[in-house]
Write an enzyme that holds these catalytic residues in place. Structure first.
Site, PDB file in Angstrom:
ATOM      1  CB  CYS A  39      43.735 -25.015 -11.426  1.00 22.01           C
ATOM      2  SG  CYS A  39      44.199 -23.827 -10.135  1.00 22.01           S
ATOM      3  CB  CYS A  56      -0.918   0.024   1.229  1.00 20.64           C
ATOM      4  SG  CYS A  56       0.010   0.061   2.790  1.00 20.64           S
ATOM      5  CG  ASP A  69       0.697 -34.826 -20.751  1.00 19.49           C
ATOM      6  OD1 ASP A  69       0.186 -35.378 -19.749  1.00 19.49           O
ATOM      7  OD2 ASP A  69       0.080 -34.599 -21.797  1.00 19.49           O
ATOM      8  CG  ASP A 107      -0.348 -38.714 -16.733  1.00 24.22           C
ATOM      9  OD1 ASP A 107      -1.294 -39.082 -16.033  1.00 24.22           O
ATOM     10  OD2 ASP A 107      -0.475 -38.013 -17.754  1.00 24.22           O
ATOM     11  CG  ASP A 163       0.632 -35.274 -15.014  1.00 17.14           C
ATOM     12  OD1 ASP A 163      -0.034 -36.015 -14.270  1.00 17.14           O
ATOM     13  OD2 ASP A 163       0.593 -35.324 -16.256  1.00 17.14           O
ATOM     14  CB  CYS A 180       4.444  -0.404   1.785  1.00 15.02           C
ATOM     15  SG  CYS A 180       3.318  -1.541   2.621  1.00 15.02           S
ATOM     16  CB  CYS A 237      41.171 -20.299 -10.504  1.00 17.17           C
ATOM     17  SG  CYS A 237      42.924 -20.377 -10.902  1.00 17.17           S
TER      18      CYS A 237
END
Length: 821
Positions: free
Chosen positions: A88, A21, A706, A508, A710, A24, A91
């Site tokens: 390496c 609001c 899918d 599924d 799910d 805030c 690093c």
């Protein structure tokens, strides 16, 4: 690490969470204005952002603390940086520590193979880049897009060319030094010939000049990086090379120009060791750079699939424009052989399109009006026009590239142990080299100083943290890249590790095992009736219903080119069926109980009805003109590739389960026909989650789905795999996306996961076994029992080959072939 991120009269933008609001907004503005150096602050509730004008250096962390003290939060974001100068695993650890120390950073991971850092939190890029610079490396923001990718690739090509040039120069200068020194020991009479003609003093001077050139030009990179890192008490691979070669070089200098400073019997030169070490390590780095380039070839190929131009209708004409200028809604014309520039929907014409770059499936797909097309795919035969629906970073190809890059940049849990070890590896090697020198100097045979120096240098040179650092990320990069080529996208890198442990694959049914769309599967006629007449009349009646079964019958009639007759007097009998008049002939459609109620004897179809029931299909009956005419079955057909996929999963030693909301009889019939081990039927979405929790008692569970329903199950499973042709919600909840829409991707993903993890374990075994075995040999542990010492030259060669071996092993994954290919 507080780096001044903003300077005089700049504007700082902050994304703020938690405001609801105007009160805030006021609280946040007051908190920001109270920070010393802030001139003004403007907070916008709608955009949830703050624009802060500052005068003088203001640390961004102070602004963040002010917002948090007011009771709100700064929105986190993800920033990617390209890091230059890492050589390496040590690093990697240092860059990660530097980034995590920046205020506002909640997480940072660095990938040695891709040379990128991914940082999450609220810190700005300037502070992060400054932190990396303070750690001794260079960083820049990763700019996405084809132009940026081309520029980055050009920069890497330039770096490889410089490396090749320096290697050639170093090899040319080193060859005479090596021949003069080693030839004297290997070729009979050469030492005497040189001593009696040129003189050893002159030979040492020649070696001094050539070695100085090697160290001062092509070898300078090791000292520029290694010495500052050593002074910061954060030694890396460059530090090992720098200290090792300098020790050999300085000792040789003293032997050449001030031999009186050395004990009797220890006046020797090791110029060839310093020069050959630099040359061999440059060779290793060049081979490593080339191999690294090949690890990211999958991304390069994906980027290369993006079209450069598009033929767009503008103001009544067709003009060719850059693909970056295409806007949603533009109409784009396609000719045979052209690459589709952006995602869209066909509005005119028809063609076949090769979508293998998305799905991994080689068979072209037919496209007509209303069909979707994907940017990067290739038009085969026809000409058509389509309307752009997604452009730029919103296209499927752009999203795939982002997913692959995110997976390639991630760290697997297995990497945690490696990181802990490599953080202390280089300091431990330097301490071991010092200990080696001390032990040989005190307890070794004469000349003890020489033995101590040579073995300490060998310890420094043979240690290879590069192989440790590259072992995991290179395999991830190649494995996820190969997966993308096969239509398997790992959205999260740790899915690679999780999927190899799967013991149960839960599937599924609708849209995963089956096509997800009911179709007419059976139409068995009574004597005296023809298919066209029965199907057209039944479809005419069912056209009045929106039920999926009715829709399937209508579509079957349309697919056979049947025209539907005129319908009159439609009536629905709840729970039984429907009746209607078609061309003044009464049509009755319903279950067996409806036929019995109407007085029709269905016993003549008893055998067919039993077969349909065994197949999990629910039969319908049709009566025409008062006579039983046909038995009809509509079902969701099993995908053509499903049986092979189930067999492939069993071949991988996996238990296969089916979880569905469908009725138990249908589910059991499908399960029996496919050889599925366990069937959970008649469950709601929360029931799928409960079923997965029960299945976890058998081991790690991978769930394949899918649909929107799910998504909870995909999130609950140890690894969730979404069918790429499914919903966005399911794809977002999954760890792995199967772009082809086929279950064949599941055994491919699991087999690829196992192959990649096996490859990582091989790399780690080699990296650790190599160091564990050869560092003690370099220190001289075999001298007391076998009289064997390891020359620093051979140590340099072994070190260079160690990294190349790891990279070469990772590149073998490019040849991975799915078992169902």
């Amino acid at each position: 690490m507080n780096a001044p991120a903003n300077f005089s009269r700049e504007t700082v933008s902050l994304a703020i969470e938690g405001m609801t609001c105007a009160s805030c907004v006021g609280r946040v503005e007051r908190a920001l204005k109270a920070v010393p150096g802030v001139l003004d602050a403007s907070v916008n509730l709608a955009t949830e952002s703050a624009e802060v004008r500052v005068a003088g250096p203001v640390v961004r962390a102070d602004l963040i603390r002010a917002v948090e003290s007011a009771g709100y939060a700064i929105a986190t974001s993800t920033i990617e940086l390209a890091i230059d100068g890492m050589t390496c695993a040590s690093c990697v650890g240092r860059v990660e520590r530097a980034l995590r120390a920046v205020p506002g950073v909640t997480g940072a991971t660095v990938n040695l193979a891709s040379e990128r850092a991914t940082i999450k939190g609220s810190a700005d890029a300037a502070a992060l880049i400054a932190a990396v610079a303070e750690a001794g490396y260079d960083a820049r923001p990763v700019d996405r897009g084809a132009a940026a990718n081309a520029e980055a690739e050009a920069q890497k090509d330039g770096e490889r060319r410089i490396l090749s040039r320096d290697l050639a120069l170093s090899a040319a200068l080193t060859a005479p030094v090596f021949v003069l020194e080693m030839g004297s020991h290997v070729i009979p009479g050469m030492h005497h010939l040189i001593a009696s003609t040129i003189g050893m003093g002159t030979i040492w001077l020649i070696q001094f000049v050539l070695t100085t050139l090697v160290l001062g030009f092509p070898g300078l990179r090791f000292y520029r990086k290694g010495i500052p890192a050593l002074l910061r008490a954060a030694p890396d691979m460059n530090s090992l090379v720098a200290v090792g070669t300098l020790a050999a070089y300085v000792y040789s200098l003293v032997a050449t120009f001030a031999p009186g400073l050395l004990p009797a019997g220890t006046v020797n030169v090791y110029y060839e060791a310093a020069a050959v070490i630099v040359t061999l390590i440059l060779l290793g780095r060049m081979l490593e750079a080339r191999a690294k380039g090949r690890t990211s070839e999958a991304i390069k190929r994906l980027v290369g699939l993006q079209a450069k131009t598009a033929r767009v209708r503008r103001d009544g004409a067709v003009v060719e424009i850059e693909v970056v200028d295409v806007a949603p809604g533009d109409i784009i014309e396609m000719r045979p052989g052209e690459r589709v520039p952006v995602d869209g929907e066909v509005i005119e014409g028809e063609s076949w399109i090769d979508e293998s770059m998305i799905t991994g499936e080689p068979i072209p797909v037919a496209k007509a009006s209303g069909a979707s097309v994907t940017g990067g795919t290739v038009n085969q035969t026809g000409a058509f026009a389509f309307r752009a629906t997604a452009v730029g970073g919103d296209t499927m190809l752009a999203q795939i590239i982002r997913m692959v890059e995110a997976a390639q940049g991630s760290k697997l849990p297995i990497q945690g142990l490696v990181d802990k070890i490599t953080m202390w590896f280089v300091p431990a090697v330097m301490a071991l080299a010092a200990l080696t020198f001390g032990v040989w100097f005190v307890f070794g045979p004469d000349p003890a100083l020489t033995f101590g120096l040579v073995n300490a240098v060998a310890v420094l040179i043979i240690a290879c943290p590069c192989a440790m650092g590259l072992a995991t990320p290179t395999s991830i990069m190649v494995g996820t890249g190969r997966g993308a080529e096969l239509g398997v996208l790992f959205r999260k890198g740790d899915a690679l590790q999780g999927l190899q442990d799967a013991k149960v694959v839960a599937l599924d049914k609708t849209g995963t095992l089956t096509e997800g769309k009911p179709t007419l599967t059976d139409l068995v006629l009574a004597d005296g009736f023809d298919r066209a007449g029965v199907l057209s009349r039944v479809a005419a009646v069912e056209a009045k219903s929106e039920h999926p079964i009715a829709r399937a019958i209508v579509e079957a009639a349309e697919a056979e080119g049947l025209s539907l007759p005129t319908l009159t007097g439609f009536d629905s009998v709840t729970g039984f069926g429907v009746t209607a008049e078609v061309d003044d002939i009464r049509i009755e459609i319903g279950a067996d109980r409806f036929m019995a109620r109407l007085g029709h004897d269905v016993s003549r179809f008893a055998q067919t009805a039993a077969r349909l029931a065994d197949e999990g299909k629910s039969p319908l009956y049709a009566a025409i003109g008062g006579h039983l005419a046909a038995i009809i079955a509509v079902a969701d057909p099993i995908k053509e590739t499903t049986p092979d996929a189930i067999r492939a999963l069993h071949a991988l030693g996996l238990k296969v389960a089916m979880i569905t909301g469908d009725n138990r009889r249908t589910a059991e019939a499908i399960g029996r026909s496919l050889g599925i081990d366990e069937i959970v039927a008649e469950v709601l979405p929360d029931g799928k989650v409960a079923a997965i929790k029960r299945l976890k008692a058998l081991g790690a569970v991978a769930f394949v789905g899918d649909g929107i329903n799910d998504a909870p199950a995909l999130a609950e499973a140890d690894v969730g795999l979404a069918i790429g042709t499914g919903t966005d919600v399911a794809i977002e909840a999954a760890d792995v996306v199967l772009m082809s829409g086929s279950l064949k991707g599941v055994p491919t993903a699991i087999a690829l996961s196992r192959a990649t993890m096996r490859n990582i374990r091989q790399n780690l075994f080699w990296a650790f076994a190599y160091n564990a075995a050869l560092i003690p040999v370099a220190a001289g542990v075999l001298w007391p029992v076998a009289g064997i010492l390891l020359s620093p030259v051979f140590a340099a060669g072994a070190m260079a080959l160690s990294s190349v071996f790891v990279l070469g092993n990772a590149l073998r994954l490019r040849g991975f072939k799915p078992s169902m290919a």
